[in-house]
Design a protein around this motif. Structure first.
Motif: not given
Length: 210
Positions: A64-69, A145-146, A86-89, A71-72
């Motif tokens: 889930x974290x990979x998906x959120x980042x 992000x990388x 995004x940050x709250x999630x 999106x970032x």
């Protein structure tokens, strides 16, 4: 007559004593085997629960974290509402992940992830306050992000490694349980044979005395 009674009762007592001794020794061995068997069952249960709670669930958090980042990466320059969601999630998932049982290497990777995330949020704030051009800050965000993706890859690798080791421990514990069960069965057969033999000896002895 008294001498005959004395001789006849003494071997009878010896037979009873030997029978009691064999039964007591066998009972102790079976009790120890059962205790070891129960301990292995508890360890296996704990390992199975840990595989789910600390590996399967943790793997889902990482996914889930990979998906959120991800999106970032495509939300650079987006409005505050999108970034806030995004940050709250991300913070919620990080808090849940931190509550799982972390290994030493996993803890180190997670610390790096938190540091890089803090750097990312600072860069995002800087980006939102800057006027054009903002290319340099945008590149810094992409680099951060990388780094975060590498942190997540490292954490994912730990899940596979630890999961495999836990599976091996469970297999060994189950194998030990099977071995102990076989040993207990052998002991029961031996106890039955010895008890029957001693009973037969005692019966034959009593018949001869009579």
């Amino acid at each position: 007559m008294l001498k005959t009674i004395f001789i006849s009762k003494n071997p009878k007592k010896k037979q009873r004593f030997r029978l009691i001794l064999v039964l007591a020794f066998s009972f102790i061995l079976i009790l120890v085997a059962n205790a070891m068997d129960y301990g292995n069952i508890l360890r296996t249960q704990d390992t199975v629960n840990s595989v789910y709670d600390d590996r399967v669930v943790a793997q889902d958090y990482i996914y889930q974290l990979s998906g959120l980042f991800h999106q970032k990466q495509f939300s650079i320059g987006a409005n505050e509402e999108v970034l806030g969601y995004l940050n709250d999630s991300i913070l919620v998932l990080m808090s849940r992940f931190e509550k799982t049982k972390l290994t030493r290497s996993e803890s180190d990777f997670f610390i790096d992830l938190r540091k890089n995330y803090e750097e990312l949020t600072l860069l995002e704030q800087k980006f939102s306050l800057q006027t054009y051009p903002r290319i340099s800050t945008q590149k810094d965000i992409q680099m951060e992000l990388m780094e975060i993706r590498q942190n997540l890859d490292d954490l994912e690798g730990v899940q596979f490694t630890e999961g495999a080791q836990m599976t091996k421990r469970s297999t060994r514990a189950l194998g030990m349980n099977a071995l102990l069960s076989k040993i207990e069965l052998v002991f029961l057969v031996i106890i039955g044979a010895i008890s029957l033999y001693m009973i037969l000896i005692g019966t034959n002895f009593m018949e001869r005395v009579q």
